[in-house]
Design a protein around this motif. Structure first.
Motif, mmCIF file in Angstrom:
data_model
loop_
_atom_site.group_PDB
_atom_site.id
_atom_site.type_symbol
_atom_site.label_atom_id
_atom_site.label_comp_id
_atom_site.label_asym_id
_atom_site.label_seq_id
_atom_site.Cartn_x
_atom_site.Cartn_y
_atom_site.Cartn_z
ATOM 1 N N SER A 1 -89.412 34.730 22.739
ATOM 2 C CA SER A 1 -89.222 34.129 24.057
ATOM 3 C C SER A 1 -89.074 32.621 23.919
ATOM 4 C CB SER A 1 -90.422 34.460 24.954
ATOM 5 O OG SER A 1 -91.593 33.879 24.420
ATOM 6 N N ARG A 2 -88.961 31.963 25.062
ATOM 7 C CA ARG A 2 -88.959 30.504 25.133
ATOM 8 C C ARG A 2 -90.022 30.100 26.135
ATOM 9 N NH1 ARG A 2 -85.051 30.628 22.227
ATOM 10 N NH2 ARG A 2 -82.858 30.299 22.214
ATOM 11 N N GLN A 3 -90.826 29.140 25.760
ATOM 12 C CA GLN A 3 -91.875 28.625 26.642
ATOM 13 C C GLN A 3 -91.393 27.302 27.214
ATOM 14 O OE1 GLN A 3 -94.907 30.232 27.190
ATOM 15 N NE2 GLN A 3 -95.220 28.764 28.809
ATOM 16 N N LEU A 4 -91.339 27.196 28.543
ATOM 17 C CA LEU A 4 -90.903 25.978 29.209
ATOM 18 C C LEU A 4 -92.084 25.341 29.919
ATOM 19 C CD1 LEU A 4 -88.269 27.663 28.819
ATOM 20 C CD2 LEU A 4 -87.449 26.585 30.896
ATOM 21 N N THR A 5 -92.213 24.032 29.766
ATOM 22 C CA THR A 5 -93.201 23.261 30.504
ATOM 23 C C THR A 5 -92.423 22.332 31.416
ATOM 24 O OG1 THR A 5 -94.752 23.377 28.646
ATOM 25 C CG2 THR A 5 -95.164 21.694 30.327
ATOM 26 N N LEU A 6 -92.672 22.452 32.717
ATOM 27 C CA LEU A 6 -91.955 21.668 33.711
ATOM 28 C C LEU A 6 -92.896 20.652 34.329
ATOM 29 C CD1 LEU A 6 -90.993 24.830 33.815
ATOM 30 C CD2 LEU A 6 -89.510 23.966 35.586
ATOM 31 N N GLN A 7 -92.417 19.425 34.418
ATOM 32 C CA GLN A 7 -93.214 18.347 34.994
ATOM 33 C C GLN A 7 -92.341 17.541 35.953
ATOM 34 O OE1 GLN A 7 -95.186 16.357 31.806
ATOM 35 N NE2 GLN A 7 -96.846 15.708 33.097
ATOM 36 N N ALA A 8 -92.846 17.354 37.165
ATOM 37 C CA ALA A 8 -92.114 16.609 38.180
ATOM 38 C C ALA A 8 -92.502 15.137 38.122
ATOM 39 C CB ALA A 8 -92.423 17.169 39.562
ATOM 40 N N HIS A 9 -91.504 14.283 38.269
ATOM 41 C CA HIS A 9 -91.708 12.835 38.346
ATOM 42 C C HIS A 9 -90.978 12.358 39.590
ATOM 43 C CE1 HIS A 9 -93.404 12.511 34.264
ATOM 44 N NE2 HIS A 9 -92.599 13.528 34.021
ATOM 45 N N GLY A 10 -91.728 12.077 40.634
ATOM 46 C CA GLY A 10 -91.146 11.632 41.887
ATOM 47 C C GLY A 10 -91.206 12.712 42.957
#
Length: 163
Positions: free
Chosen positions: A132-141
């Motif tokens: 699989s692929r592990q994605l880490t999402l982080q919002a800026h703004g």
């Protein structure tokens, strides 16, 4: 912050379509992608671009050699590869980032100089795993935060990674 696991190409395409929908409704200007070779940065970009209006006219390819590809979508997409530009940003990319009507997707965004960071962007780190692929999402703004909320509401996100 949120984490998403993609198990196959179909899930990557689904996430790309969700990002395209959110880009249209939220108006975010930039998506910054990080991850090693083969982690799926261009595949995710292809899924997103193809889901945008006009995406059927786009031939999405890695911009490794051209540095930037432009796609005739709504909104127009500037897809860049910063791998060969550590420490300095080519004028073409800097100018594209300054144009709010263009949606920018930057691969190898860890090479983006701090002074050139967009004010509002979604940062996605991709990490390949065995199956699989592990994605880490982080919002800026605030706009990116709205996009991340949209994804949380519509994707089974790992609850332990919310922040």
């Amino acid at each position: 912050m949120a984490q998403i696991t993609l198990h196959n190409l179909s899930e990557t395409e689904r996430l790309g379509a969700m990002l395209a929908e959110a880009v249209g409704s939220c108006g975010i200007a930039a998506l910054l992608l990080r991850g090693p070779l083969g982690s799926g940065k261009t595949t995710l970009t292809r899924a997103l671009v193809e889901a945008l209006p006009g995406g059927d006219q786009a031939e999405v390819a890695s911009p490794s050699f051209t540095l930037c590809n432009y796609y005739p979508t709504t909104p127009p997409v500037m897809h860049c590869d910063l791998y060969r530009s550590p420490g300095s940003l080519p004028d073409e990319i800097a100018e594209g980032l300054d144009r709010p009507e263009i949606f920018s997707v930057l691969e190898w965004s860890e090479y983006l100089p701090e002074a050139e960071m967009p004010q509002d962007y979604l940062d996605i780190s991709l990490q390949p795993c065995e199956v699989s692929r592990q994605l880490t999402l982080q919002a800026h703004g605030p706009i990116a935060a709205k996009l991340l909320r949209h994804l949380r509401q519509n994707w089974p996100v790992d609850s332990s990674a919310h922040g």
